[in-house]
Write an enzyme that holds these catalytic residues in place. Structure first.
Site, PDB file in Angstrom:
ATOM      1  N   HIS A   1      47.553 -47.802 -65.328  1.00  0.00           N
ATOM      2  CA  HIS A   1      46.860 -47.815 -66.605  1.00  0.00           C
ATOM      3  C   HIS A   1      46.883 -46.430 -67.270  1.00  0.00           C
ATOM      4  CE1 HIS A   1      44.064 -49.357 -69.551  1.00  0.00           C
ATOM      5  NE2 HIS A   1      43.123 -48.486 -69.231  1.00  0.00           N
TER       6      HIS A   1
ATOM      7  N   GLU B   1      49.723 -52.692 -63.954  1.00  0.00           N
ATOM      8  CA  GLU B   1      48.326 -52.836 -64.387  1.00  0.00           C
ATOM      9  C   GLU B   1      48.031 -54.233 -64.917  1.00  0.00           C
ATOM     10  OE1 GLU B   1      47.047 -51.085 -68.131  1.00  0.00           O
ATOM     11  OE2 GLU B   1      49.023 -50.168 -68.336  1.00  0.00           O
TER      12      GLU B   1
ATOM     13  N   SER C   1      43.779 -48.311 -74.047  1.00  0.00           N
ATOM     14  CA  SER C   1      42.798 -49.184 -73.419  1.00  0.00           C
ATOM     15  C   SER C   1      41.848 -49.785 -74.459  1.00  0.00           C
ATOM     16  CB  SER C   1      42.044 -48.397 -72.345  1.00  0.00           C
ATOM     17  OG  SER C   1      41.328 -49.247 -71.489  1.00  0.00           O
TER      18      SER C   1
END
Length: 335
Positions: free
Chosen positions: A293, A263, A169
């Site tokens: 995610h 995602e 991320s």
């Protein structure tokens, strides 16, 4: 079973659709978690609630395997922890892990389950940098802490070619920023990079575009943008260290990107893959069907999580064991 295609970037040996458990998990998350994350305020109480919620979820669905060794590090300005799988024998190679969650929510501790399983899968020690979080510490605190951790590993005697950068991320954005800073300062680049669901566009334009075809089960692009804004803190997202530009970066390490097909950051993953190739680098992109995610962190919930880590481990071993491939950044590979 299907093999990887250039069109779909399906991982080797993975079905064209996620498992039933995976699809049920995504549906349940979309119906329960997404409405909550979209409504949470970004004030102090909202941030603290988000931190507790994510920490509980990570521990519940991705616990630390028994026998894992954890050693805390506080060597100003570097903070973090060594995570070693049971029975691990020290060697010359190491993983530097950069956790994600919008620069605001997570920590080395929340990611201990993921990093311990990554250590077990690769047979390598993992150092997770515990960078300072926003809003208490806005830009460029996190980026500076990651850069310090990388320099610290070099000072510990690790060769850059034996360091693997891994992250998820927002950690993907910080990893790419590290490569740019290494190039700017003449610091040798790491030997390989593995990114899970990397964030690239801090304006979340790519995410908003991806949302038009499929909503992310966990959060909307608008809500995620508000969280990240706590880190960027009024800075223009086109600021050089916030807007990633790898075009002129030399010696990019061979990179593996894994992203979930469900995602919104799948657009970011594709964009980063394109940037690396355009810069003459080597990159493999895997889009895992129907996954959420950073699904690699949730093995109790997602059956494919361990399989994905096996892919990452194979990539790391193959890359570090082949110095010709490792340094031939002009060759492009697309699985």
């Amino acid at each position: 079973m299907t093999t990887t295609t250039n069109r779909d970037h399906l991982p080797r040996g993975v079905f064209a659709a996620g498992s039933r458990r995976t699809r049920m998990a995504a549906l349940t998350t979309r119906l329960t978690l997404r409405p909550m994350t979209n409504l949470l305020p970004t004030n102090r109480s909202g941030v603290e609630f988000s931190r507790r919620l994510v920490a509980t979820s990570m521990n519940l669905f991705g616990p630390v395997p028994k026998g894992t060794r954890v050693d805390l590090v506080s060597d100003d300005p570097v903070r973090g922890e060594w995570v070693r799988a049971p029975g691990l024998t020290p060697g010359p190679r190491v993983v530097l892990y950069i956790h994600g969650s919008a620069y605001v929510i997570c920590s080395a501790r929340t990611h201990r389950g993921l990093t311990s399983r990554l250590s077990r899968s690769t047979g390598l020690p993992v150092f997770t940098v515990d960078y300072r979080l926003a809003p208490e510490h806005p830009f460029p605190a996190a980026a500076d802490d990651v850069e310090s951790a990388y320099r610290w590993l070099l000072d510990q005697g690790y060769s850059a070619a034996n360091i693997v950068i891994a992250g998820d991320s927002a950690g993907g954005h910080l990893a790419a920023d590290l490569l740019i800073e290494n190039d700017r300062t003449g610091t040798p680049q790491p030997g390989a990079m593995v990114l899970f669901s990397p964030l690239v566009d801090l304006n979340f334009g790519l995410s908003a575009q991806a949302e038009r075809s499929r909503k992310d089960p966990m959060i909307s692009a608008a809500a995620a943008r508000k969280l990240v804004a706590l880190y960027t803190d009024g800075h223009d997202a086109d600021l050089p260290r916030l807007r990633l530009d790898l075009a002129l970066v030399r010696d990019l390490p061979p990179t593996l990107i894994q992203v979930g097909g469900a995602e919104m950051l799948r657009g970011d993953a594709r964009h980063l893959n394109t940037m690396i190739h355009a810069a003459g680098g080597l990159c493999e992109l895997e889009i895992w069907p129907d996954q959420m995610h950073v699904f690699q962190a949730l093995p109790r919930l997602i059956p494919e999580a361990e399989h994905a880590l096996e892919h990452a481990s194979e990539f790391i071993t193959r890359t570090l064991d082949n110095p010709v491939v490792q340094h031939n950044s002009m060759k492009q590979v697309n699985r």
